[in-house]
Scaffold this motif. Structure first.
Motif, PDB file in Angstrom:
ATOM      1  N   TYR A 132       0.821  -1.214   0.000  1.00 23.34           N
ATOM      2  CA  TYR A 132       0.000   0.000   0.000  1.00 23.34           C
ATOM      3  C   TYR A 132       0.856   1.266   0.000  1.00 23.34           C
ATOM      4  CZ  TYR A 132      -4.342  -2.542   0.499  1.00 23.34           C
ATOM      5  OH  TYR A 132      -5.415  -3.366   0.256  1.00 23.34           O
ATOM      6  N   VAL A 133       1.988   1.213   0.632  1.00 23.61           N
ATOM      7  CA  VAL A 133       2.901   2.358   0.557  1.00 23.61           C
ATOM      8  C   VAL A 133       3.373   2.550  -0.882  1.00 23.61           C
ATOM      9  CG1 VAL A 133       5.109   3.275   1.328  1.00 23.61           C
ATOM     10  CG2 VAL A 133       3.611   2.127   2.960  1.00 23.61           C
ATOM     11  N   LYS A 134       3.638   1.450  -1.589  1.00 18.26           N
ATOM     12  CA  LYS A 134       4.027   1.540  -2.997  1.00 18.26           C
ATOM     13  C   LYS A 134       2.886   2.045  -3.860  1.00 18.26           C
ATOM     14  CE  LYS A 134       7.522  -2.142  -2.848  1.00 18.26           C
ATOM     15  NZ  LYS A 134       7.883  -3.498  -3.326  1.00 18.26           N
ATOM     16  N   ILE A 135       1.654   1.619  -3.546  1.00 15.87           N
ATOM     17  CA  ILE A 135       0.500   2.062  -4.333  1.00 15.87           C
ATOM     18  C   ILE A 135       0.374   3.578  -4.295  1.00 15.87           C
ATOM     19  CG2 ILE A 135      -2.034   2.071  -4.352  1.00 15.87           C
ATOM     20  CD1 ILE A 135      -1.942  -0.864  -3.544  1.00 15.87           C
ATOM     21  N   TYR A 136       0.637   4.184  -3.152  1.00 14.64           N
ATOM     22  CA  TYR A 136       0.501   5.633  -3.011  1.00 14.64           C
ATOM     23  C   TYR A 136       1.815   6.381  -3.235  1.00 14.64           C
ATOM     24  CZ  TYR A 136      -4.311   5.426  -1.369  1.00 14.64           C
ATOM     25  OH  TYR A 136      -5.673   5.251  -1.291  1.00 14.64           O
ATOM     26  N   SER A 137       2.854   5.694  -3.635  1.00 12.34           N
ATOM     27  CA  SER A 137       4.142   6.342  -3.900  1.00 12.34           C
ATOM     28  C   SER A 137       4.174   6.894  -5.326  1.00 12.34           C
ATOM     29  CB  SER A 137       5.288   5.351  -3.696  1.00 12.34           C
ATOM     30  OG  SER A 137       5.197   4.298  -4.637  1.00 12.34           O
ATOM     31  N   ASP A 138       5.262   7.538  -5.650  1.00 10.31           N
ATOM     32  CA  ASP A 138       5.447   8.111  -6.992  1.00 10.31           C
ATOM     33  C   ASP A 138       6.001   7.025  -7.914  1.00 10.31           C
ATOM     34  OD1 ASP A 138       5.681   9.745  -9.155  1.00 10.31           O
ATOM     35  OD2 ASP A 138       7.317  10.966  -8.352  1.00 10.31           O
ATOM     36  N   LEU A 139       5.123   6.181  -8.438  1.00 10.01           N
ATOM     37  CA  LEU A 139       5.562   5.034  -9.239  1.00 10.01           C
ATOM     38  C   LEU A 139       6.172   5.456 -10.568  1.00 10.01           C
ATOM     39  CD1 LEU A 139       2.551   2.606  -8.642  1.00 10.01           C
ATOM     40  CD2 LEU A 139       4.851   2.398  -7.710  1.00 10.01           C
ATOM     41  N   LYS A 140       5.659   6.492 -11.169  1.00  8.92           N
ATOM     42  CA  LYS A 140       6.084   6.864 -12.516  1.00  8.92           C
ATOM     43  C   LYS A 140       7.466   7.513 -12.543  1.00  8.92           C
ATOM     44  CE  LYS A 140       1.370   7.491 -14.236  1.00  8.92           C
ATOM     45  NZ  LYS A 140       0.411   8.413 -14.865  1.00  8.92           N
ATOM     46  N   ASN A 141       7.882   8.133 -11.454  1.00 12.21           N
ATOM     47  CA  ASN A 141       9.160   8.856 -11.462  1.00 12.21           C
ATOM     48  C   ASN A 141      10.184   8.192 -10.536  1.00 12.21           C
ATOM     49  OD1 ASN A 141       8.160  10.875 -13.255  1.00 12.21           O
ATOM     50  ND2 ASN A 141       7.076  11.816 -11.542  1.00 12.21           N
ATOM     51  N   THR A 142      10.266   8.637  -9.313  1.00 13.26           N
ATOM     52  CA  THR A 142      11.322   8.168  -8.407  1.00 13.26           C
ATOM     53  C   THR A 142      10.947   6.877  -7.689  1.00 13.26           C
ATOM     54  OG1 THR A 142      10.464   9.518  -6.600  1.00 13.26           O
ATOM     55  CG2 THR A 142      12.098  10.530  -8.060  1.00 13.26           C
ATOM     56  N   GLY A 143       9.662   6.628  -7.510  1.00 16.65           N
ATOM     57  CA  GLY A 143       9.235   5.469  -6.734  1.00 16.65           C
ATOM     58  C   GLY A 143       9.293   5.689  -5.232  1.00 16.65           C
ATOM     59  N   ASN A 144       9.646   6.903  -4.795  1.00 16.60           N
ATOM     60  CA  ASN A 144       9.716   7.220  -3.373  1.00 16.60           C
ATOM     61  C   ASN A 144       8.382   7.756  -2.864  1.00 16.60           C
ATOM     62  OD1 ASN A 144      12.382   6.431  -3.252  1.00 16.60           O
ATOM     63  ND2 ASN A 144      13.183   8.497  -3.591  1.00 16.60           N
ATOM     64  N   VAL A 145       8.323   7.996  -1.571  1.00 16.48           N
ATOM     65  CA  VAL A 145       7.118   8.499  -0.921  1.00 16.48           C
ATOM     66  C   VAL A 145       7.340   9.949  -0.527  1.00 16.48           C
ATOM     67  CG1 VAL A 145       5.460   8.128   0.938  1.00 16.48           C
ATOM     68  CG2 VAL A 145       6.680   6.183  -0.039  1.00 16.48           C
ATOM     69  N   THR A 146       6.378  10.796  -0.838  1.00 12.02           N
ATOM     70  CA  THR A 146       6.424  12.201  -0.466  1.00 12.02           C
ATOM     71  C   THR A 146       5.434  12.451   0.660  1.00 12.02           C
ATOM     72  OG1 THR A 146       4.738  12.793  -2.099  1.00 12.02           O
ATOM     73  CG2 THR A 146       7.044  12.838  -2.824  1.00 12.02           C
ATOM     74  N   PRO A 147       5.546  13.596   1.361  1.00 15.07           N
ATOM     75  CA  PRO A 147       4.557  13.897   2.405  1.00 15.07           C
ATOM     76  C   PRO A 147       3.121  13.914   1.884  1.00 15.07           C
ATOM     77  CG  PRO A 147       6.465  15.330   2.627  1.00 15.07           C
ATOM     78  CD  PRO A 147       6.660  14.572   1.354  1.00 15.07           C
ATOM     79  N   GLU A 148       2.944  14.390   0.643  1.00 19.11           N
ATOM     80  CA  GLU A 148       1.600  14.431   0.070  1.00 19.11           C
ATOM     81  C   GLU A 148       1.054  13.028  -0.176  1.00 19.11           C
ATOM     82  OE1 GLU A 148       4.161  16.180  -0.995  1.00 19.11           O
ATOM     83  OE2 GLU A 148       3.546  18.153  -0.208  1.00 19.11           O
ATOM     84  N   SER A 149       1.882  12.121  -0.636  1.00 21.50           N
ATOM     85  CA  SER A 149       1.409  10.759  -0.895  1.00 21.50           C
ATOM     86  C   SER A 149       1.091  10.021   0.404  1.00 21.50           C
ATOM     87  CB  SER A 149       2.453   9.987  -1.712  1.00 21.50           C
ATOM     88  OG  SER A 149       3.701   9.955  -1.047  1.00 21.50           O
ATOM     89  N   LEU A 150       1.885  10.233   1.453  1.00 19.97           N
ATOM     90  CA  LEU A 150       1.579   9.609   2.737  1.00 19.97           C
ATOM     91  C   LEU A 150       0.292  10.178   3.309  1.00 19.97           C
ATOM     92  CD1 LEU A 150       2.226   7.766   5.084  1.00 19.97           C
ATOM     93  CD2 LEU A 150       3.691   9.555   6.038  1.00 19.97           C
ATOM     94  N   ARG A 151       0.096  11.485   3.149  1.00 18.83           N
ATOM     95  CA  ARG A 151      -1.158  12.092   3.625  1.00 18.83           C
ATOM     96  C   ARG A 151      -2.355  11.540   2.857  1.00 18.83           C
ATOM     97  NH1 ARG A 151       0.388  16.711   3.261  1.00 18.83           N
ATOM     98  NH2 ARG A 151       0.900  17.213   5.429  1.00 18.83           N
TER      99      ARG A 151
END
Length: 495
Positions: free
Chosen positions: A132-151
């Motif tokens: 689920y963390v991956k689902i809401y992460s930036d898959l298309k670019n870096t694949g990391n998690v930003t504060p906006e995606s965690l929110r």
């Protein structure tokens, strides 16, 4: 985590399994023979998950009817599966599309079945959380998690858990979500998915339980509605919130739970994602069938049986008031501490001291492995967890008076003075704005506590009336005081 999916195979596949499992008692079937049996009796793209196979066929048929594409598009996926949760639908479809390495805007039927099976086959809690963390992460670019995606992930979990309650009237909801994001990122703009999933697993391990149950429910039961799937599904019909609400209620009170001066529903939701199971177990059977079905489908885990034992604003401030309302409750409790902030319109530091055992006065530290201290505001984190972290003493001489939390007696994390007016948190002094204690046991524990209090009141009334004999009264000190005050009747009776 409720990931239970019915696997349906044809008769030849079952016969092949039974033949391979019989060993010496039956015919030995080699791997090549088994593969031949399956290949002859089943198509190459056959799925072992009958619900997924049926769902993929229906979605593919609907996609071809609407846009004349042999596959499944994002619009059809959202319209017929998650019409009430568009953001969740978009994130999940993008996750399937990315993992399938699709080169078109849509995903093929075979790829959809493969990705759905792979998603449902994950049973490890930490692996599910990382998904689920991956689902809401930036898959298309870096694949990391930003504060906006965690929110966004936190918001989806909160809205789904509170699907049948009015969350718009709970202003602290955004405040508590921001506290989680701030605590996780510490000012950074991007973090890896592994770090975020490990942090969530440590501080709120049951965050995605409801989300997982909901998605599993949709993917495995939507085909039962036929070609319409869930497109006509509306939000849950309005029900009397006093009967169905899945959250703590005030004892013998008609007040709504969503009050600013009491524990907000968003705080309860976050605590339900972090606390051990002992704070949610109750022997009370659910009396409302509708609530039971809703909780089973959405995975709502907010407790309904929590009872307010003590509120400093209502019951008064002081050690004796605290002890009177808390002692004798033989179940898990939550102590909510709100510290007053000197700055106006500033966030009040809020902490939660969780005791899984009965409160007691002692000069020794007590508590079991489920005793926890949690910082809620301004940033969310579990401060400490473990046995012998709680201390309460108001009358034993030679030992510190007050309430403390922390395994180090020389430097407690939280310390309330003996007057219960001031609190020291990590060395910083504050005035106490309010104290609340919530009982997390069933109704029988509360009834037993009230019975004990009634007995104590009766015993106190008996002690007020003291019958003295004439011989006892002659040597009683009160008689001497009355004589000093000039009561001549007593002097004359002596003469």
């Amino acid at each position: 985590m409720g990931n239970q999916v019915a696997r349906v195979g044809n008769m030849s596949y079952r016969k092949m399994e039974s033949a391979t499992g019989n060993g010496n008692h039956g015919a030995n079937v080699t791997a090549s023979t088994a593969a031949d049996v399956v290949s002859k009796s089943e198509p190459d793209d056959h799925t072992q998950f009958f619900p997924i196979d049926s769902l993929a066929k229906i979605l593919s048929h609907l996609t071809y009817q609407e846009v004349h594409v042999n596959g499944i598009t994002k619009s059809v996926f959202e319209k017929y599966l998650f019409p009430t949760h568009p953001e969740l639908s978009e994130k999940l479809f993008t996750y399937f599309h990315h993992n399938a390495h699709a080169t078109t805007a849509y995903i093929s039927t075979t790829a959809f079945k493969q990705q759905s099976e792979k998603f449902l086959s994950v049973l490890n809690d930490q692996a599910i959380l990382e998904n689920y963390v991956k689902i809401y992460s930036d898959l298309k670019n870096t694949g990391n998690v930003t504060p906006e995606s965690l929110r966004a992930l936190l918001t989806s979990c909160f809205e789904l858990a509170m699907e049948n309650n009015n969350t718009s009237s709970c202003p602290p909801s955004q405040q508590i979500l921001n506290a989680v994001v701030i605590s996780c990122f510490h000012g950074k703009t991007s973090l890896s998915t592994s770090y975020v999933s490990n942090w969530i697993g440590q501080h709120c391990p049951r965050l995605v339980y409801g989300l997982q149950r909901y998605i599993v429910h949709v993917l495995t039961t939507a085909y039962r509605n036929g070609k319409t799937l869930l497109s006509k599904e509306q939000p849950q019909s309005s029900v009397d919130i006093k009967k169905v609400r899945a959250l703590p209620v005030l004892e013998k009170s008609d007040q709504e739970f969503l009050q600013v001066d009491l524990l907000p529903i968003s705080y309860v939701w976050l605590l339900s994602c972090a606390l051990p199971q002992c704070y949610f177990k109750t022997k009370d059977a659910p009396k409302d069938i509708t609530h039971a079905l809703i909780a089973k489908r959405t995975g709502t885990i907010c407790p309904k049986h929590w009872t307010l034992l003590y509120n400093s604003g209502e019951h008064g401030t002081g050690a004796n008031r605290f002890l009177h309302h808390v002692l004798g409750y033989r179940g898990p409790t939550l102590l909510i501490i709100r510290a007053a902030n000197v700055e106006r319109n500033a966030e009040c530091p809020t902490y939660c001291v969780c005791s899984a055992v009965e409160w007691r006065e002692s000069h020794l530290y007590w508590g079991d492995e489920d005793s926890i201290g949690i910082q809620l505001i301004p940033s969310y984190k579990i401060m400490e967890k473990g046995p012998k972290v709680l201390y309460l003493n108001t009358n034993i001489r030679g030992y510190p008076h007050g309430l403390r939390f922390g395994s180090d007696p020389r430097s407690p994390l939280i310390s309330i003075d003996e007057s219960f007016h001031f609190v020291t948190i990590a060395g910083a002094p504050y005035s106490i704005a309010s104290l609340e204690v919530w009982g997390c046991g069933d109704t029988k524990l509360r009834e037993k506590q009230l019975e004990i209090k009634k007995w104590q009141v009766k015993e106190a009334e008996k002690q007020r009336v003291v019958k003295l004999s004439a011989s006892d009264w002659l040597d009683h000190p009160d008689r001497y005081l009355l004589e000093l005050a000039g009561r001549t009747s007593y002097n004359e009776s002596n003469n």
